[in-house]
Scaffold this active site. Structure first.
Site, PDB file in Angstrom:
ATOM      1  N   ASP A  20       1.050  -0.909  -0.035  1.00 38.80           N
ATOM      2  CA  ASP A  20       0.083  -0.053   0.033  1.00 38.80           C
ATOM      3  C   ASP A  20       1.247   1.165  -0.128  1.00 38.80           C
ATOM      4  O   ASP A  20       2.150   1.104   0.202  1.00 38.80           O
ATOM      5  CB  ASP A  20      -0.962   0.026   1.405  1.00 38.80           C
ATOM      6  CG  ASP A  20      -1.802   1.047   1.345  1.00 38.80           C
ATOM      7  OD1 ASP A  20      -2.276   1.711   0.395  1.00 38.80           O
ATOM      8  OD2 ASP A  20      -2.009   1.772   2.421  1.00 38.80           O
ATOM      9  N   ASP A  22      -0.105   5.151   1.111  1.00 36.19           N
ATOM     10  CA  ASP A  22      -0.493   6.027   2.049  1.00 36.19           C
ATOM     11  C   ASP A  22      -0.413   5.540   3.456  1.00 36.19           C
ATOM     12  O   ASP A  22      -0.985   4.523   3.817  1.00 36.19           O
ATOM     13  CB  ASP A  22      -1.640   6.590   1.704  1.00 36.19           C
ATOM     14  CG  ASP A  22      -1.769   7.402   0.455  1.00 36.19           C
ATOM     15  OD1 ASP A  22      -0.662   7.944   0.003  1.00 36.19           O
ATOM     16  OD2 ASP A  22      -2.934   7.304  -0.236  1.00 36.19           O
TER      17      ASP A  22
END
Length: 234
Positions: A20, A22
């Protein structure tokens, strides 16, 4: 050309390190930060935009985000300014916001997977306009992000193209990415790093789930299931 699913020397499955973006590789939310940046450069009303942007972010954290509505909102200023102005603004965003947020801990983690011979893929629920240059700055060429529909003029319309890479959609988009290479999850060994409970579907699908800088819900699930927890930015 179809890539081999295993090493010719060892027969071991091809290894993928999925990340991922963020709050996982970055200590911030790039989509939210981009919205704030557009206000600072005068593209949006700072009070109204901040109110709506914060509300969408709260829905994201709660797992209740309407991603189609959010992408229309998040790309409105970009759509109205056009491609050239958008590119110039994003370059400023990279310089002023993202550059200082590229933390050595994250870069070292990525490098450790490169050194191990793993292929790195960023799988993010943020759109490709925001994240493309960020992935490049991290040295990652494989990016699965929310794809943006483009009109006859070649510029974005505000709609999403295909399946958004959010929640269960991350699994679907990974399956599509693998299928394009003649593979399935069964053909590869996968590790996935994420901070968010929203990514529980992909965490449950991979071989090695790693709760990274996890939110409270994910930290609890990781503890319950014995998943590794990595506080990268502690």
């Amino acid at each position: 050309m179809t890539l081999s699913s295993s090493s010719p020397a060892t027969g071991a499955p091809r290894r993928l390190a999925l990340f991922d973006l963020d709050h996982t590789l970055l200590p911030l939310d790039s989509d939210h930060a981009w919205g704030e940046y557009t206000s600072r450069i005068g593209w949006t009303d700072p009070v109204d935009f901040a109110r709506r942007n914060d509300a969408f972010f709260a829905h994201y954290r709660a797992g209740t985000l309407d991603i189609d509505e959010y992408v229309r909102f998040a790309t409105d200023a970009v759509r109205s300014r056009g491609a050239e102005a958008a590119a110039l603004a994003h370059a400023g965003f990279m310089r002023d916001v993202i550059g200082p947020a590229l933390r050595p801990e994250a870069l070292a983690l990525l490098q450790s997977h490169r050194d191990a011979g793993d292929e790195i893929v960023i799988v993010t629920a943020t759109n490709e306009f925001v994240t493309g240059p960020i992935a490049a700055a991290l040295g990652v060429t494989e990016l699965i992000a929310v794809q943006l529909e483009r009109g006859e003029d070649g510029w974005i319309t505000g709609a999403i193209l295909g399946v958004p890479s959010a929640r269960e959609g991350k699994v679907t988009r990974m399956e599509q990415w693998l299928a394009a290479r003649g593979q399935t999850f069964a053909d590869v060994h996968t590790t996935f790093y994420t901070d968010s409970y929203n990514d529980i579907a992909l965490l449950e699908r991979v071989d090695v789930p790693v709760a990274t800088n996890p939110d409270a819900r994910l930290r609890a699930v990781a503890a319950e299931r014995g998943w590794r927890t990595l506080d990268l930015f502690s």
